[in-house]
Motif scaffolding. Structure first.
Motif, PDB file in Angstrom:
ATOM      1  N   UNK A 273      37.409  38.439  28.856  1.00  0.00           N
ATOM      2  CA  UNK A 273      37.745  39.389  29.904  1.00  0.00           C
ATOM      3  C   UNK A 273      36.934  39.148  31.175  1.00  0.00           C
ATOM      4  N   UNK A 274      35.939  38.271  31.105  1.00  0.00           N
ATOM      5  CA  UNK A 274      35.280  37.855  32.354  1.00  0.00           C
ATOM      6  C   UNK A 274      35.143  36.335  32.340  1.00  0.00           C
TER       7      UNK A 274
ATOM      8  N   UNK B  42      35.822  33.763  34.404  1.00  0.00           N
ATOM      9  CA  UNK B  42      35.219  32.894  35.420  1.00  0.00           C
ATOM     10  C   UNK B  42      33.691  32.977  35.380  1.00  0.00           C
TER      11      UNK B  42
ATOM     12  N   UNK C 265      37.798  28.872  39.143  1.00  0.00           N
ATOM     13  CA  UNK C 265      38.907  29.764  39.472  1.00  0.00           C
ATOM     14  C   UNK C 265      40.246  29.045  39.335  1.00  0.00           C
TER      15      UNK C 265
ATOM     16  N   UNK D 214      45.127  38.828  39.193  1.00  0.00           N
ATOM     17  CA  UNK D 214      43.926  39.556  39.560  1.00  0.00           C
ATOM     18  C   UNK D 214      43.649  40.759  38.652  1.00  0.00           C
TER      19      UNK D 214
ATOM     20  N   UNK E  30      41.146  40.908  35.794  1.00  0.00           N
ATOM     21  CA  UNK E  30      39.707  41.061  36.011  1.00  0.00           C
ATOM     22  C   UNK E  30      39.334  42.506  36.310  1.00  0.00           C
ATOM     23  N   UNK E  31      40.237  43.417  35.923  1.00  0.00           N
ATOM     24  CA  UNK E  31      39.937  44.818  36.161  1.00  0.00           C
ATOM     25  C   UNK E  31      38.847  45.289  35.184  1.00  0.00           C
ATOM     26  N   UNK E  32      37.925  46.076  35.720  1.00  0.00           N
ATOM     27  CA  UNK E  32      36.831  46.576  34.887  1.00  0.00           C
ATOM     28  C   UNK E  32      37.363  47.674  33.975  1.00  0.00           C
TER      29      UNK E  32
END
Lengths: 681, 73
Positions: free
Chosen positions: A103-104, A106, A205, A242, A245-247
């Motif tokens: 989930x993170x 990069x 990226x 994008x 990459x939502x928290x």
């Protein structure tokens, strides 16, 4: 072919960013429960283990502290990076398993990229893909694998799915490695500029855009791979990517409260207050139970073996000695349980952030919070946890004040002294005073940190750039199994460390108080059996080796209103504080039938008189004085040793020993005499 | 130029540059604050320092003076 790689047990090192599921994976592969925690920097040492037998691979597995990049910023990261290029005992690893949080992607591939550039053999263990799936995305492991030219395996940390695939990949990689020469990885060039870091991120990226795919919305996941492929072609719009990459939104909502200006502080103080009171209230009934059991055993042993030297040795030397160690295991376990819960939920990182500002005012850092909190359990892991503080000055100052925080070894002493001061129905006052002692120990450490910081370079010479950069991990429900096994291993570690020392000292003190005049003759006129026993005990003690030694200490103890018996106990307690209780128990020959261990020590304390004067030894004044003494004195050899190791020299530990011990003596003197002056004997 | 330290809650902005003069700038880049990345101020500690930003799928807390080296457009 390199003969080293053939005969030698292969070395696999686990590498990963903090919070990437590295230690959970280590637990699966090693089958051993090593502490995992939801606080960045929970692993500050390496743990080594054999790979689980069932996997049939002859390899050592090394778990190292989490790192963000190959340029270390703090000592724990330094340990990790150094162990990668050359581990002191194992050499450089044959294979790296790098955990990457899907989930993170990069952020975590950044480290992978640096490792690959150095020439390491890497397998990627992709964790937390379930979180990514929930957002509607998935990662194509084949694409990622071909982009980076290394194996990529999905792992589910909750149930261990994917572990077999990972083991297969390890096996395959090790086999192909043993067929060729071992290539030594080149150290990462530290001097490269920031532009290079930024371009590394740009390259990552591009890769992540290729490998992250959307899961079709209709929920049919039968042919996920194929559907993804089609969708990725249909949907090259980067805007959609994008969202992956939502928290975690739930975490943000919880943080709205827990980091709130008012509520955040209220919750923080509530949690701290609950932690400290529960150490006392929750543990008390269990402690009583343990204390009862040992009191019973000691009395029984004496009754069975008889009132001779052997019976006394077994009863007071061994059973009481062991009992005094065991009695506060419940408190240690409860403290580690709470710390573990706070760690595992993710709250500790928030706590660190909340008090960074106030702590930085006195020369500490928000990252001093976790070491300081651990200091309430034991100074040794606390000083080691200080490795996560990047700034050297702040780290040394944190280590400096840790011995002032009331560690669990002081609990039984305070418990005993408070039981003496507030017996029976007044015991609840004792609980309140205990809380006050904790608050007092916090304010002391803060005050002394501020003073040392003000003294500028006199005590701590180092200066450094102060920084606070900390990931706030997503909140999660703590894994009870992990937390409890962590608690049990902490208790075991404590017993292993303190147990033998206390046992040996107990036996030594027993010997010194029993010999040489072990069988004094008492004129039998008009004395009952029991009275003779007591007379014999005091006669024996008065002529013992300990009494001889005590004469040297007497002049030092006198200004404090105490005698050599307390002095001997205090000296014995310099090896480890908890020895104080067992030493008192031995010196006052505590073996009363049907009493708790603590109860009979309290009784003996009440009867104790200073030699020849008839004056009571333990009065409110001297007892409060003793509490003050223990608040400040650095009475723990292991702490001194660890302080030397962690600060890299004798300067800091010797200063700690001198400053804290003289503070203890002077403040005890002032306390006892002031209390007497205002009429409290 | 505006910096990340001046952001309001919920304001989503793109990083334009990282001031490489700041001693913490290297670590700030390493944890994921790079030009072009979108960041958002998600929480502040008591006394408004440190600040927590969402970046690259996680939340990172940094001190206000460190946030000052993150230039935004």
């Amino acid at each position: 072919m390199n003969p080293n790689t053939l005969d030698k047990t292969a070395l696999i090192t686990l590498v990963g960013s903090p919070n990437s599921g590295k230690t959970t994976l280590f637990n699966y592969l090693s089958g051993r429960n090593v502490k995992t925690a939801n606080y960045p920097g929970a692993t500050v040492e390496y743990s080594v283990s054999k790979l689980l037998h069932k996997f049939n691979i002859n390899a050592n597995l090394l778990d190292s502290p989490g790192i963000v990049s190959l340029t270390p910023h703090s000592p724990d990261e330094e340990i990790a990076v150094r162990s990668l290029f050359s581990h002191p005992t194992f050499g450089s690893p044959d294979l790296l398993v790098v955990t990457v949080d899907a989930s993170q992607l990069t952020r975590h591939l950044f480290l992978v990229r640096q490792l690959l550039e150095c020439g390491f053999n890497v397998i990627i263990a992709l964790t937390m893909t379930d979180l990514l799936n929930k957002k509607g995305y998935d990662i194509s492991t084949e694409k990622l694998s071909s982009e980076l030219k290394c194996d990529v395996i999905k792992i589910d940390g909750r149930n261990g799915n994917g572990i077999t695939n990972l083991v297969e990949a390890i096996n395959k990689n090790l086999k192909s490695l043993s067929a060729k020469d071992k290539v030594m990885p080149q150290p990462y060039s530290k001097g490269d500029d920031k532009q290079k870091l930024i371009s590394t991120y740009s390259k990552i990226e591009l890769i992540s855009d290729k490998v992250i795919e959307q899961i079709p919305q209709n929920g049919k996941r039968i042919n996920l791979e194929k559907a993804n492929r089609q969708l990725a072609i249909l949907n090259p719009d980067p805007q959609i990517k994008k969202n992956c990459y939502q928290v975690d939104q739930r975490t943000l909502k919880i943080d709205k409260i827990l980091l709130h200006k008012v509520w955040g502080l209220v919750v923080f103080f509530l949690i701290m207050a609950l932690t400290f009171t529960s150490i006392f209230w929750l543990a008390q009934p269990i402690m009583d139970l343990v204390s009862n059991a040992f009191g019973f055993l000691a009395a029984k042993a004496l009754a069975i073996l008889g009132y001779n030297w052997f019976g006394d040795f077994i009863s007071t030397g061994l059973i009481t000695g062991v009992g005094s160690v065991m009695v506060f295991v419940p408190q240690i376990m409860i403290l580690f349980l709470i710390l573990g819960l706070l760690e595992d939920t993710g709250y500790l990182a928030r706590g660190a952030m909340l008090i960074d500002r106030p702590l930085s005012k006195i020369g500490l850092n928000g990252k001093s919070f976790v070491p300081m909190l651990s200091g309430f359990a034991c100074a040794i892991p606390a000083m080691m946890a200080a490795r996560t503080i990047p700034n050297k000055r702040e780290r040394l100052l944190t280590i400096f004040i840790i011995p002032l925080l009331s560690c669990s070894a002081r609990l039984p002493i305070y418990a005993l002294l408070l039981a003496f001061l507030f017996p029976g129905e007044k015991a609840w006052i004792g609980g309140l005073v205990m809380a006050a002692i904790y608050i007092f120990s916090i304010s002391n450490s803060v005050l002394i940190a501020a003073i040392i910081n003000k003294l500028n370079k006199k005590i701590i010479r180092e200066t450094d750039n102060s920084s606070f950069i900390l990931e706030l991990p997503a909140y999660r429900v703590p894994k009870l199994k992990v937390v409890t096994s962590n608690m049990i291993s902490s208790a075991k570690a404590y017993l292993r460390k303190a147990g033998p020392v206390i046992l040996i000292l107990s036996i030594a003190i027993w010997f010194l108080t029993y010999f040489p005049n072990y069988n004094p003759t008492i004129p039998a006129q008009n004395h009952s059996q029991l009275e003779i026993l007591h007379l014999k005990n005091s006669e024996r003690l008065a002529n013992s080796y300990a009494a001889d030694m005590g004469k040297f200490i007497q002049p030092v103890m006198k200004p404090l209103g105490m005698d050599w018996r307390v002095g001997v106990s205090l000296i014995a307690a310099f090896t480890a504080r908890e020895v104080f209780v067992s030493s008192l128990a031995l010196i006052f020959k505590v073996t009363d039938q049907g009493e708790t261990l603590q109860g009979s020590i309290v009784k003996a304390m009440k009867d104790a008189k200073i030699d020849g004067t008839g004056q009571k030894l333990f009065t409110p004044a001297t007892t409060i004085g003793l509490i003050v003494f223990f608040l400040f004195a650095l009475q723990c050899l292991s702490t001194v040793a660890v302080s030397r190791k962690e600060t890299g020299g004798w300067r800091i530990p010797i200063l700690q020993l001198l400053i804290f011990s003289s503070l203890a003596y002077v403040l005890t003197f002032i306390t006892v005499n002031c209390l007497r002056a205002i009429g409290i004997a | 130029m505006k910096t990340a330290a001046q952001l309001h809650y919920g304001e989503k902005v793109k990083i334009s540059e990282i001031d490489s003069e700041h001693p913490s700038s290297r670590r700030i880049i390493e944890v994921g604050f790079t030009p072009g990345q979108e960041i958002e101020l998600v929480s502040k500690s008591v006394f408004n320092d440190p600040l927590a930003f969402s970046v690259r799928g996680t939340v990172i807390a940094i001190r206000k003076n460190e946030a000052d080296c993150i230039k935004i457009s």
